[in-house]
Design an enzyme around this catalytic site. Structure first.
Site, mmCIF file in Angstrom:
data_model
loop_
_atom_site.group_PDB
_atom_site.id
_atom_site.type_symbol
_atom_site.label_atom_id
_atom_site.label_comp_id
_atom_site.label_asym_id
_atom_site.label_seq_id
_atom_site.Cartn_x
_atom_site.Cartn_y
_atom_site.Cartn_z
ATOM 1 N N ASP A 146 0.848 -1.190 0.000
ATOM 2 C CA ASP A 146 0.000 0.000 0.000
ATOM 3 C C ASP A 146 0.888 1.246 0.000
ATOM 4 O O ASP A 146 1.838 1.351 0.792
ATOM 5 C CB ASP A 146 -0.903 0.003 1.233
ATOM 6 C CG ASP A 146 -1.883 1.162 1.230
ATOM 7 O OD1 ASP A 146 -3.031 0.958 0.782
ATOM 8 O OD2 ASP A 146 -1.507 2.260 1.679
ATOM 9 N N ASN A 154 -3.055 12.771 -3.221
ATOM 10 C CA ASN A 154 -4.157 13.152 -4.108
ATOM 11 C C ASN A 154 -4.746 14.498 -3.714
ATOM 12 O O ASN A 154 -5.028 15.341 -4.566
ATOM 13 C CB ASN A 154 -5.255 12.086 -4.077
ATOM 14 C CG ASN A 154 -5.121 11.078 -5.199
ATOM 15 O OD1 ASN A 154 -4.464 11.339 -6.206
ATOM 16 N ND2 ASN A 154 -5.754 9.934 -5.044
ATOM 17 N N GLU A 189 -4.641 2.338 -4.322
ATOM 18 C CA GLU A 189 -3.186 2.447 -4.220
ATOM 19 C C GLU A 189 -2.557 1.163 -3.687
ATOM 20 O O GLU A 189 -1.418 1.165 -3.224
ATOM 21 C CB GLU A 189 -2.791 3.623 -3.319
ATOM 22 C CG GLU A 189 -3.146 3.469 -1.853
ATOM 23 C CD GLU A 189 -4.547 3.946 -1.503
ATOM 24 O OE1 GLU A 189 -4.759 4.289 -0.337
ATOM 25 O OE2 GLU A 189 -5.418 3.986 -2.399
#
Length: 278
Positions: A146, A154, A189
């Site tokens: 991850d 973001n 992700e």
């Protein structure tokens, strides 16, 4: 009656020659729009077939008109060439169709953003590898990865930059894994990797991947990135009691949570008891 038959044959020959050249002109136009080499090859063969057909009809007319029997041999050669070109063109069309199906299947199996294997394909192939590993006693390891603080990335830089970051991670992973390893985008992700490796080797592989991401996914190494990226990794190992890929994923996911809870940018490996209890 014979002159009438001869007129019909001559007229038919002229029509056939005209049609052959129409096919020739259309083939040249179509050739410009073909994307794949096999498709272009098939059109070229159709063009040659039209040329052979036209030459065959011309030689047949000359043979009848001038009674030059030796031209009959040329006529037969042209006919053979015509048939051979048609057969070759049809073969290439079939091969092109197979290639299109194969390309479509590959697109269906890949994640659109990163180009990695998608979850559906990974689940199918991973289940087969787990079955194979259990049958012959191979050590099998699953890594769940991850990207750390990706939501913040973001939020700060926008989703387009987030996509650039995910592509950078995917490219780095592709370079870091072996050809035979199964690498996929799990979702968002998260990425997943399935590899044949002993417990010690799997820990080493996970650490190597973590360090590679840390080294290569930074603005210094990759100017397309806005800031340093790191990853947390959870590791699980197949046991004789492991029956499904889902079990491996659940254990690795639990260890991934531990890695993130303990500070991120680290590897967490399931202990033997953890794997049994999971």
């Amino acid at each position: 009656m014979e002159p009438f038959v001869s007129w019909i044959e001559s007229t038919t020959n002229l029509i056939n020659i005209g049609l052959a050249f129409v096919i020739l002109l259309l083939g040249v136009r179509i050739l410009k729009t073909m994307r794949f080499s096999l498709q272009r090859g098939s059109v070229r063969l159709f063009i040659f077939a039209a040329l052979f057909f036209a030459a065959k009809e011309i030689s047949a007319s000359i043979e009848r008109g001038l009674n030059m029997l030796w031209i009959h041999d040329i006529h037969e050669v042209m006919e053979t060439g015509f048939i051979a070109c048609l057969c070759g063109a049809m073969y290439l069309i079939v091969q092109s169709e197979k290639m299109e199906i194969s390309n479509l299947q590959q697109r269906l199996d890949k994640d659109a953003l990163t180009g990695l294997m998608n979850l559906a394909a990974f689940t199918e192939m991973g289940s087969l590898r787990l079955k194979h590993a259990k049958e012959i006693g191979l050590p099998l390891t699953l890594l769940m990865l991850d990207v750390d603080f990706f939501k913040q990335y973001n939020d700060c830089f926008g989703h387009e930059e987030g996509n650039v970051a995910l592509k950078a991670i995917a490219t780095t992973l592709q370079h870091a894994v072996r050809e035979n390893d199964l690498l996929a985008r799990y979702g968002g992700e998260e990425f997943v990797l399935l590899l044949f490796a002993s417990p010690d080797a799997s820990q080493g592989a996970a650490e190597r991947i973590r360090r590679t991401i840390e080294a290569e996914c930074s603005p210094t190494a990759n100017p397309a990135l806005q800031r340093q990226l790191t990853a947390s990794i959870g590791v699980s190992r197949a046991r004789s009691s492991t029956n499904t890929l889902k079990e491996l994923i659940e254990v690795a996911d639990k260890q991934l949570y531990n890695a993130k809870a303990n500070g991120r940018n680290q590897v967490a490996i399931a202990a033997w008891d953890d794997e049994l209890s999971a």
